[in-house]
Design a protein around this motif. Sequence first.
Motif, PDB file in Angstrom:
ATOM      1  N   ALA A  28      -6.473   7.297  13.290  1.00  0.00           N
ATOM      2  CA  ALA A  28      -5.553   7.490  12.165  1.00  0.00           C
ATOM      3  C   ALA A  28      -6.174   8.395  11.106  1.00  0.00           C
ATOM      4  CB  ALA A  28      -5.189   6.141  11.542  1.00  0.00           C
ATOM      5  N   ARG A  29      -5.390   9.378  10.638  1.00  0.00           N
ATOM      6  CA  ARG A  29      -5.859  10.254   9.562  1.00  0.00           C
ATOM      7  C   ARG A  29      -5.918   9.503   8.246  1.00  0.00           C
ATOM      8  NH1 ARG A  29      -1.882  14.514   7.087  1.00  0.00           N
ATOM      9  NH2 ARG A  29      -1.646  12.814   5.600  1.00  0.00           N
ATOM     10  N   ASP A  30      -5.002   8.570   8.058  1.00  0.00           N
ATOM     11  CA  ASP A  30      -4.915   7.797   6.825  1.00  0.00           C
ATOM     12  C   ASP A  30      -4.322   6.445   7.166  1.00  0.00           C
ATOM     13  OD1 ASP A  30      -5.045   7.106   4.181  1.00  0.00           O
ATOM     14  OD2 ASP A  30      -3.819   8.774   3.449  1.00  0.00           O
ATOM     15  N   VAL A  31      -4.458   5.491   6.243  1.00  0.00           N
ATOM     16  CA  VAL A  31      -3.924   4.146   6.437  1.00  0.00           C
ATOM     17  C   VAL A  31      -3.118   3.758   5.206  1.00  0.00           C
ATOM     18  CG1 VAL A  31      -4.447   1.729   6.928  1.00  0.00           C
ATOM     19  CG2 VAL A  31      -5.946   3.531   7.831  1.00  0.00           C
ATOM     20  N   ILE A  32      -1.880   3.342   5.422  1.00  0.00           N
ATOM     21  CA  ILE A  32      -1.004   2.881   4.346  1.00  0.00           C
ATOM     22  C   ILE A  32      -0.974   1.353   4.385  1.00  0.00           C
ATOM     23  CG2 ILE A  32       1.340   2.881   3.432  1.00  0.00           C
ATOM     24  CD1 ILE A  32       1.768   5.567   4.871  1.00  0.00           C
ATOM     25  N   LEU A  33      -1.258   0.725   3.270  1.00  0.00           N
ATOM     26  CA  LEU A  33      -1.227  -0.732   3.169  1.00  0.00           C
ATOM     27  C   LEU A  33       0.091  -1.150   2.520  1.00  0.00           C
ATOM     28  CD1 LEU A  33      -4.907  -1.408   2.060  1.00  0.00           C
ATOM     29  CD2 LEU A  33      -3.906  -1.782   4.326  1.00  0.00           C
ATOM     30  N   THR A  34       0.927  -1.836   3.289  1.00  0.00           N
ATOM     31  CA  THR A  34       2.272  -2.156   2.821  1.00  0.00           C
ATOM     32  C   THR A  34       2.298  -3.326   1.831  1.00  0.00           C
ATOM     33  OG1 THR A  34       2.631  -3.599   4.740  1.00  0.00           O
ATOM     34  CG2 THR A  34       3.323  -1.282   4.920  1.00  0.00           C
ATOM     35  N   GLY A  35       1.163  -3.968   1.623  1.00  0.00           N
ATOM     36  CA  GLY A  35       1.099  -5.023   0.621  1.00  0.00           C
ATOM     37  C   GLY A  35       0.962  -4.498  -0.795  1.00  0.00           C
ATOM     38  N   GLU A  36       0.726  -3.193  -0.938  1.00  0.00           N
ATOM     39  CA  GLU A  36       0.551  -2.592  -2.259  1.00  0.00           C
ATOM     40  C   GLU A  36       1.906  -2.214  -2.862  1.00  0.00           C
ATOM     41  OE1 GLU A  36      -2.106   0.672  -1.735  1.00  0.00           O
ATOM     42  OE2 GLU A  36      -3.847  -0.611  -1.295  1.00  0.00           O
ATOM     43  N   GLU A  37       2.070  -2.448  -4.124  1.00  0.00           N
ATOM     44  CA  GLU A  37       3.318  -2.147  -4.826  1.00  0.00           C
ATOM     45  C   GLU A  37       3.646  -0.659  -4.715  1.00  0.00           C
ATOM     46  OE1 GLU A  37       6.670  -3.262  -7.089  1.00  0.00           O
ATOM     47  OE2 GLU A  37       5.049  -4.581  -6.384  1.00  0.00           O
ATOM     48  N   GLY A  38       4.876  -0.362  -4.341  1.00  0.00           N
ATOM     49  CA  GLY A  38       5.318   1.026  -4.254  1.00  0.00           C
ATOM     50  C   GLY A  38       4.632   1.838  -3.180  1.00  0.00           C
ATOM     51  N   TRP A  39       4.189   1.184  -2.118  1.00  0.00           N
ATOM     52  CA  TRP A  39       3.429   1.864  -1.073  1.00  0.00           C
ATOM     53  C   TRP A  39       4.183   3.049  -0.462  1.00  0.00           C
ATOM     54  CZ3 TRP A  39       5.506   2.383   3.742  1.00  0.00           C
ATOM     55  CH2 TRP A  39       6.528   1.504   4.104  1.00  0.00           C
ATOM     56  N   ASN A  40       5.506   2.966  -0.450  1.00  0.00           N
ATOM     57  CA  ASN A  40       6.307   3.998   0.223  1.00  0.00           C
ATOM     58  C   ASN A  40       6.534   5.255  -0.606  1.00  0.00           C
ATOM     59  OD1 ASN A  40       7.973   2.307  -1.504  1.00  0.00           O
ATOM     60  ND2 ASN A  40       9.731   3.431  -0.700  1.00  0.00           N
ATOM     61  N   LYS A  41       6.351   5.169  -1.923  1.00  0.00           N
ATOM     62  CA  LYS A  41       6.764   6.270  -2.802  1.00  0.00           C
ATOM     63  C   LYS A  41       6.066   7.598  -2.505  1.00  0.00           C
ATOM     64  CE  LYS A  41       8.374   3.283  -6.540  1.00  0.00           C
ATOM     65  NZ  LYS A  41       8.179   2.815  -7.936  1.00  0.00           N
ATOM     66  N   ASP A  49      12.605  -8.323  11.280  1.00  0.00           N
ATOM     67  CA  ASP A  49      13.645  -9.134  10.644  1.00  0.00           C
ATOM     68  C   ASP A  49      13.294  -9.496   9.203  1.00  0.00           C
ATOM     69  OD1 ASP A  49      11.658 -10.655  12.207  1.00  0.00           O
ATOM     70  OD2 ASP A  49      12.643 -12.432  11.390  1.00  0.00           O
ATOM     71  N   LYS A  50      12.009  -9.361   8.840  1.00  0.00           N
ATOM     72  CA  LYS A  50      11.561  -9.680   7.483  1.00  0.00           C
ATOM     73  C   LYS A  50      11.324  -8.436   6.627  1.00  0.00           C
ATOM     74  CE  LYS A  50       9.271 -13.843   9.248  1.00  0.00           C
ATOM     75  NZ  LYS A  50       7.965 -14.532   9.441  1.00  0.00           N
ATOM     76  N   PHE A  51      11.598  -7.262   7.183  1.00  0.00           N
ATOM     77  CA  PHE A  51      11.338  -6.007   6.465  1.00  0.00           C
ATOM     78  C   PHE A  51      12.421  -5.735   5.419  1.00  0.00           C
ATOM     79  CE2 PHE A  51       8.715  -3.296   9.707  1.00  0.00           C
ATOM     80  CZ  PHE A  51       7.711  -4.252   9.667  1.00  0.00           C
ATOM     81  N   ASP A  52      12.008  -5.080   4.332  1.00  0.00           N
ATOM     82  CA  ASP A  52      12.954  -4.426   3.425  1.00  0.00           C
ATOM     83  C   ASP A  52      13.238  -3.062   4.043  1.00  0.00           C
ATOM     84  OD1 ASP A  52      14.261  -2.965   1.488  1.00  0.00           O
ATOM     85  OD2 ASP A  52      12.953  -3.564  -0.155  1.00  0.00           O
ATOM     86  N   MET A  53      14.334  -2.966   4.791  1.00  0.00           N
ATOM     87  CA  MET A  53      14.578  -1.780   5.596  1.00  0.00           C
ATOM     88  C   MET A  53      14.804  -0.533   4.748  1.00  0.00           C
ATOM     89  SD  MET A  53      14.051  -2.534   8.696  1.00  0.00           S
ATOM     90  CE  MET A  53      14.691  -1.053   9.478  1.00  0.00           C
ATOM     91  N   ALA A  54      15.335  -0.686   3.558  1.00  0.00           N
ATOM     92  CA  ALA A  54      15.516   0.485   2.697  1.00  0.00           C
ATOM     93  C   ALA A  54      14.174   1.117   2.372  1.00  0.00           C
ATOM     94  CB  ALA A  54      16.248   0.086   1.417  1.00  0.00           C
ATOM     95  N   THR A  55      13.176   0.294   2.132  1.00  0.00           N
ATOM     96  CA  THR A  55      11.831   0.802   1.834  1.00  0.00           C
ATOM     97  C   THR A  55      11.242   1.508   3.048  1.00  0.00           C
ATOM     98  OG1 THR A  55      11.440  -0.930   0.197  1.00  0.00           O
ATOM     99  CG2 THR A  55       9.505   0.148   1.135  1.00  0.00           C
ATOM    100  N   TYR A  56      11.336   0.878   4.196  1.00  0.00           N
ATOM    101  CA  TYR A  56      10.730   1.454   5.400  1.00  0.00           C
ATOM    102  C   TYR A  56      11.452   2.720   5.850  1.00  0.00           C
ATOM    103  CZ  TYR A  56       7.407  -2.317   6.210  1.00  0.00           C
ATOM    104  OH  TYR A  56       6.352  -3.178   6.088  1.00  0.00           O
ATOM    105  N   LEU A  57      12.774   2.728   5.801  1.00  0.00           N
ATOM    106  CA  LEU A  57      13.513   3.918   6.231  1.00  0.00           C
ATOM    107  C   LEU A  57      13.332   5.091   5.273  1.00  0.00           C
ATOM    108  CD1 LEU A  57      16.836   2.284   7.474  1.00  0.00           C
ATOM    109  CD2 LEU A  57      15.053   3.311   8.887  1.00  0.00           C
ATOM    110  N   SER A  58      12.917   4.814   4.053  1.00  0.00           N
ATOM    111  CA  SER A  58      12.760   5.893   3.068  1.00  0.00           C
ATOM    112  C   SER A  58      11.648   6.866   3.427  1.00  0.00           C
ATOM    113  CB  SER A  58      12.473   5.294   1.683  1.00  0.00           C
ATOM    114  OG  SER A  58      11.154   4.767   1.601  1.00  0.00           O
ATOM    115  N   ILE A  59      10.734   6.461   4.309  1.00  0.00           N
ATOM    116  CA  ILE A  59       9.594   7.338   4.625  1.00  0.00           C
ATOM    117  C   ILE A  59       9.917   8.338   5.741  1.00  0.00           C
ATOM    118  CG2 ILE A  59       7.986   5.563   3.850  1.00  0.00           C
ATOM    119  CD1 ILE A  59       7.247   5.031   6.763  1.00  0.00           C
ATOM    120  N   VAL A  60      11.093   8.210   6.337  1.00  0.00           N
ATOM    121  CA  VAL A  60      11.471   9.071   7.454  1.00  0.00           C
ATOM    122  C   VAL A  60      12.204  10.312   6.943  1.00  0.00           C
ATOM    123  CG1 VAL A  60      12.736   9.184   9.635  1.00  0.00           C
ATOM    124  CG2 VAL A  60      11.698   7.025   8.909  1.00  0.00           C
TER     125      VAL A  60
END
Length: 359
Positions: free
Chosen positions: A223-236, A253-264
């Motif tokens: 991996a070139r980088d690692v994103i930690l999804t426990g951090e506030e605003g990780w997707n921004k 089933d437990k994901f906030d899909m709006a947050t995850y889909l925003s990175i695509v």
Amino acid sequence: MGYPETFSGFCVEGPKSWNKFHKRELKPKPFGVHDIDVQIDACSICSSDLHTVTGGWGEYEGPLCVGHEVVGKAVNVGKHVQNIRVGDRVGVGAQVWSCLECDLCKDSNENYCPSMVDTYNAQYEDGSWAHGGFASHIRAHDYFTFKIPQKLETNAAAPLLCAGITTYSPLVRAGVGPGKLVGVIGIGGLGHLGLQWAVALGAEAIAITHSPSKVEDCKKLGARDVILTGEEGWNKPWKAKFDFVLNCADVTDKFDMATYLSIVKPTGDFHLVGIPDNPLPQMSAGLFAGGAPKLTGSHLGNHQEMDALLQLATEKGVRPWVEVMPISEKSCGEAFELQKANKFRYRCTLTQFEKAFKR
């Protein structure tokens, strides 16, 4: 009786006793002209096995013998088998049969054949049952039996037969390669291979995990980088950055899909290969209209992709990280408890079949 009339395997009786394995006699399908019998030397544990025995993917009646990451020796081949001989080291994954005649099969999509037979907990058209790899032997059609390259060690080759193809196929079909940015969510049994495939195919890979303890592992995996999804605003910082996101987590089933889909990126894929027990979260149409992400999924891969995968693994050094346990009634139960607790980094291969089945 015994082989070839019957096999012997470690089985569970039902979801309420999912971690209690007992040796049982198994009746295989009638041997056909395209069938291969494999004397098993190793079988890895897949999360699919766990979802199945616990009843997460539906009820079942035992005895059930799971396991679909099998490596062993071909000991009997049907008279129409051309490319595998008795004595060859071969592998069998999560599919053992398809019709090979329908439009999907003819279009190299046999993994979506309406008549396909899974490696276990599935019936053939004649009513006989398929049995999995926690057993002395497995019987499979030659189209779903693969020669294992000499450079791949048996215990490491086994996870490639399901986890490998499950993560490799969607990347290849999406055209992942140089110039593409790929995110891999869930660095476990699937994700640690997904990262390696993305890098081997020439893409830049970013690991996306909730586990700070896996950061160093992710970097070792390429991996070139690692994103930690426990951090506030990780997707921004990553909004609309990824050409392809491979979701290997089975807790979508437990994901906030709006947050995850925003990175695509617009028209990029958020692709599911990890399958949760429960339905996905409710999503509005506006979520897709706003950023134009595609939500896609896949099941295994085709014969040609498996051949290419095994070749790429030998050329680029793609290897699952494997822990080894001897197969027995006791160790099967212990291994599944460890799998349920996510203790393996990152696959477990069961071995010493020759001792367990006294050969």
